[in-house]
Design a protein around this motif. Structure first.
Motif, PDB file in Angstrom:
ATOM      1  N   GLY A 192      11.165   4.343 -20.858  1.00  0.00           N
ATOM      2  CA  GLY A 192      12.074   4.411 -19.526  1.00  0.00           C
ATOM      3  C   GLY A 192      10.649   3.492 -18.823  1.00  0.00           C
ATOM      4  N   ALA A 193      11.378   4.080 -17.563  1.00  0.00           N
ATOM      5  CA  ALA A 193      10.256   2.779 -16.338  1.00  0.00           C
ATOM      6  C   ALA A 193       8.825   4.152 -16.005  1.00  0.00           C
ATOM      7  N   VAL A 194       7.357   3.763 -16.350  1.00  0.00           N
ATOM      8  CA  VAL A 194       6.164   4.387 -16.392  1.00  0.00           C
ATOM      9  C   VAL A 194       6.070   4.741 -14.917  1.00  0.00           C
ATOM     10  N   SER A 195       6.503   3.782 -13.684  1.00  0.00           N
ATOM     11  CA  SER A 195       6.776   4.021 -12.319  1.00  0.00           C
ATOM     12  C   SER A 195       7.104   5.433 -11.867  1.00  0.00           C
ATOM     13  N   GLY A 196       8.586   6.557 -12.962  1.00  0.00           N
ATOM     14  CA  GLY A 196       9.046   7.382 -12.476  1.00  0.00           C
ATOM     15  C   GLY A 196       8.175   8.666 -13.271  1.00  0.00           C
ATOM     16  N   CYS A 197       6.917   8.059 -13.147  1.00  0.00           N
ATOM     17  CA  CYS A 197       5.927   8.964 -14.004  1.00  0.00           C
ATOM     18  C   CYS A 197       4.424   9.157 -12.875  1.00  0.00           C
ATOM     19  N   ILE A 198       4.976   8.859 -12.295  1.00  0.00           N
ATOM     20  CA  ILE A 198       3.583   8.018 -11.105  1.00  0.00           C
ATOM     21  C   ILE A 198       4.254   8.289  -9.242  1.00  0.00           C
ATOM     22  N   GLY A 199       3.478   9.612  -9.093  1.00  0.00           N
ATOM     23  CA  GLY A 199       3.716   9.351  -7.391  1.00  0.00           C
ATOM     24  C   GLY A 199       3.783   7.998  -6.679  1.00  0.00           C
ATOM     25  N   GLN A 200       4.706   7.404  -6.142  1.00  0.00           N
ATOM     26  CA  GLN A 200       5.045   6.577  -5.831  1.00  0.00           C
ATOM     27  C   GLN A 200       4.369   6.464  -4.615  1.00  0.00           C
ATOM     28  N   THR A 201       4.437   7.176  -3.324  1.00  0.00           N
ATOM     29  CA  THR A 201       4.405   7.639  -1.836  1.00  0.00           C
ATOM     30  C   THR A 201       3.010   8.609  -2.360  1.00  0.00           C
ATOM     31  N   THR A 228      -3.242   0.204  -6.426  1.00  0.00           N
ATOM     32  CA  THR A 228      -4.623   1.077  -7.223  1.00  0.00           C
ATOM     33  C   THR A 228      -5.079   2.357  -6.536  1.00  0.00           C
ATOM     34  N   VAL A 229      -4.694   3.866  -7.569  1.00  0.00           N
ATOM     35  CA  VAL A 229      -5.565   4.860  -7.072  1.00  0.00           C
ATOM     36  C   VAL A 229      -6.171   4.666  -7.910  1.00  0.00           C
ATOM     37  N   SER A 230      -7.461   5.363  -8.127  1.00  0.00           N
ATOM     38  CA  SER A 230      -8.742   5.306  -8.141  1.00  0.00           C
ATOM     39  C   SER A 230      -9.021   6.177  -8.381  1.00  0.00           C
ATOM     40  N   ILE A 231     -10.368   7.350  -9.830  1.00  0.00           N
ATOM     41  CA  ILE A 231     -11.158   7.537  -9.782  1.00  0.00           C
ATOM     42  C   ILE A 231     -12.124   7.374 -10.456  1.00  0.00           C
ATOM     43  N   TYR A 251      -6.446   1.262  -3.125  1.00  0.00           N
ATOM     44  CA  TYR A 251      -6.285  -0.019  -2.737  1.00  0.00           C
ATOM     45  C   TYR A 251      -4.243  -0.394  -2.220  1.00  0.00           C
ATOM     46  N   THR A 252      -4.945  -0.927  -1.302  1.00  0.00           N
ATOM     47  CA  THR A 252      -2.962  -1.277  -1.249  1.00  0.00           C
ATOM     48  C   THR A 252      -2.788  -2.928  -1.678  1.00  0.00           C
ATOM     49  N   SER A 253      -3.715  -3.616  -0.249  1.00  0.00           N
ATOM     50  CA  SER A 253      -2.679  -5.177  -0.378  1.00  0.00           C
ATOM     51  C   SER A 253      -3.925  -6.190  -0.117  1.00  0.00           C
ATOM     52  N   GLY A 254      -5.168  -5.960  -0.513  1.00  0.00           N
ATOM     53  CA  GLY A 254      -6.103  -6.461  -0.892  1.00  0.00           C
ATOM     54  C   GLY A 254      -7.342  -6.307  -1.448  1.00  0.00           C
ATOM     55  N   ALA A 278      -3.884   6.362   6.613  1.00  0.00           N
ATOM     56  CA  ALA A 278      -2.253   6.187   6.015  1.00  0.00           C
ATOM     57  C   ALA A 278      -1.987   4.625   5.908  1.00  0.00           C
ATOM     58  N   PHE A 279      -1.163   5.074   4.538  1.00  0.00           N
ATOM     59  CA  PHE A 279      -1.369   3.548   3.469  1.00  0.00           C
ATOM     60  C   PHE A 279       0.125   3.440   3.214  1.00  0.00           C
ATOM     61  N   SER A 280       0.407   2.081   2.709  1.00  0.00           N
ATOM     62  CA  SER A 280       1.574   1.903   2.096  1.00  0.00           C
ATOM     63  C   SER A 280       1.167   0.745   0.887  1.00  0.00           C
ATOM     64  N   PHE A 281       1.798   1.018  -0.365  1.00  0.00           N
ATOM     65  CA  PHE A 281       1.807   0.350  -1.604  1.00  0.00           C
ATOM     66  C   PHE A 281       3.053  -0.800  -1.116  1.00  0.00           C
ATOM     67  N   THR A 282       2.286  -2.229  -1.580  1.00  0.00           N
ATOM     68  CA  THR A 282       3.331  -3.356  -1.336  1.00  0.00           C
ATOM     69  C   THR A 282       3.791  -3.573  -2.864  1.00  0.00           C
ATOM     70  N   ALA A 283       3.521  -3.045  -4.009  1.00  0.00           N
ATOM     71  CA  ALA A 283       4.563  -3.240  -4.922  1.00  0.00           C
ATOM     72  C   ALA A 283       4.209  -1.491  -5.671  1.00  0.00           C
ATOM     73  N   ALA A 284       5.261  -1.733  -7.122  1.00  0.00           N
ATOM     74  CA  ALA A 284       5.876  -0.025  -7.347  1.00  0.00           C
ATOM     75  C   ALA A 284       3.980   0.216  -7.962  1.00  0.00           C
ATOM     76  N   LEU A 285       3.324   1.216  -8.251  1.00  0.00           N
ATOM     77  CA  LEU A 285       2.442   2.056  -9.551  1.00  0.00           C
ATOM     78  C   LEU A 285       2.850   1.718 -10.468  1.00  0.00           C
ATOM     79  N   THR A 286       3.255   0.737 -11.015  1.00  0.00           N
ATOM     80  CA  THR A 286       3.415   1.372 -13.324  1.00  0.00           C
ATOM     81  C   THR A 286       2.578   1.006 -14.384  1.00  0.00           C
ATOM     82  N   GLN A 287       1.274   0.709 -13.880  1.00  0.00           N
ATOM     83  CA  GLN A 287       0.551   1.438 -14.945  1.00  0.00           C
ATOM     84  C   GLN A 287      -0.333   1.946 -15.220  1.00  0.00           C
ATOM     85  N   ILE A 288      -1.242   3.189 -16.337  1.00  0.00           N
ATOM     86  CA  ILE A 288      -2.054   3.629 -16.493  1.00  0.00           C
ATOM     87  C   ILE A 288      -2.964   3.404 -17.027  1.00  0.00           C
ATOM     88  N   ASN A 289      -4.289   3.176 -16.467  1.00  0.00           N
ATOM     89  CA  ASN A 289      -5.554   3.326 -17.348  1.00  0.00           C
ATOM     90  C   ASN A 289      -6.786   4.231 -17.315  1.00  0.00           C
TER      91      ASN A 289
END
Length: 204
Positions: free
Chosen positions: A58-67, A95-98, A111-114, A157-168
């Motif tokens: 299924g969609a990996v985005s459902g396993c990642i908190g989108q907001t 991107t959300v990263s540690i 990171y959101t849009s740039g 405050a931030f807003s992602f411009t596309a779905a978070l769909t990949q885990i690295n």
């Protein structure tokens, strides 16, 4: 401990051992640490467990908190130098990263849009050794905890411009799995855990 003495016998409540009796144990595995790894079957020779494989249907985005969400890492950090530790898509957008910089400072970044980060929370000094890291991200309410200590919070405050769909997970540097470099735990939460929960989760 109740044992079965003969084939086909039912379990009995007591057992009196003798010097001629033998007890066989099967499927047991002892490990150092609080997190169990997968079973390593062996016979008369040492064996190496294959690399862990993460699969998802299924969609990996459902396993990642989108907001909002929380990333938790438990690791032994004994290697010096800059490295990504974990991120949702290795990029500078959505991107959300540690990560760990060249001064061995742990930091959490969104990171959101740039190419410029929307928010960054960094430890004030070098952090190496046994680490429990939790980064909770949510627009206007993000926080980083390391080993039970609040490193910092951000009201940005931030807003992602596309779905978070990949885990690295960095495959070649910090978490290569050699010697004492290892991940003991890596759960993801689709909600922003409370600060009390972050403290309890990361306390050594």
């Amino acid at each position: 401990m109740p044992l079965i003495e003969t084939s086909g016998a039912t379990r009995i409540p007591t057992f009196t051992g003798t010097t001629t009796d033998v007890l066989y144990g099967w499927g047991a595995q002892t490990e150092i640490g609080s997190i169990a790894t997968s079973y390593i079957p062996t016979t008369t020779a040492a064996a190496t467990r294959s690399a862990e494989v993460l699969t998802l249907s299924g969609a990996v985005s459902g396993c990642i908190g989108q907001t909002e969400g929380t990333i938790y890492l438990e690791t032994d950090a004994l290697v010096s130098g800059a490295s990504d530790l974990f991120c949702f898509a290795r990029a500078t957008t959505n991107t959300v990263s540690i990560s760990k910089n060249s001064s061995n400072i742990i930091q959490a970044t969104v990171y959101t849009s740039g190419p410029s980060f929307a928010l960054n929370i960094a430890a004030s000094g070098t952090v190496l050794g046994n680490l429990k890291i939790a980064f909770a991200y949510k627009t206007g309410d993000s926080a980083l905890y390391i080993n039970g200590v609040p490193i910092g919070t951000s009201p940005t405050a931030f807003s992602f411009t596309a779905a978070l769909t990949q885990i690295n997970i960095n495959p070649t540097g910090f978490f290569e799995g050699r010697g004492n470099q290892r991940i003991s735990a890596l759960p993801l939460y689709t909600t922003r855990l409370t600060n009390a929960e972050l403290a309890a989760l990361t306390t050594l």
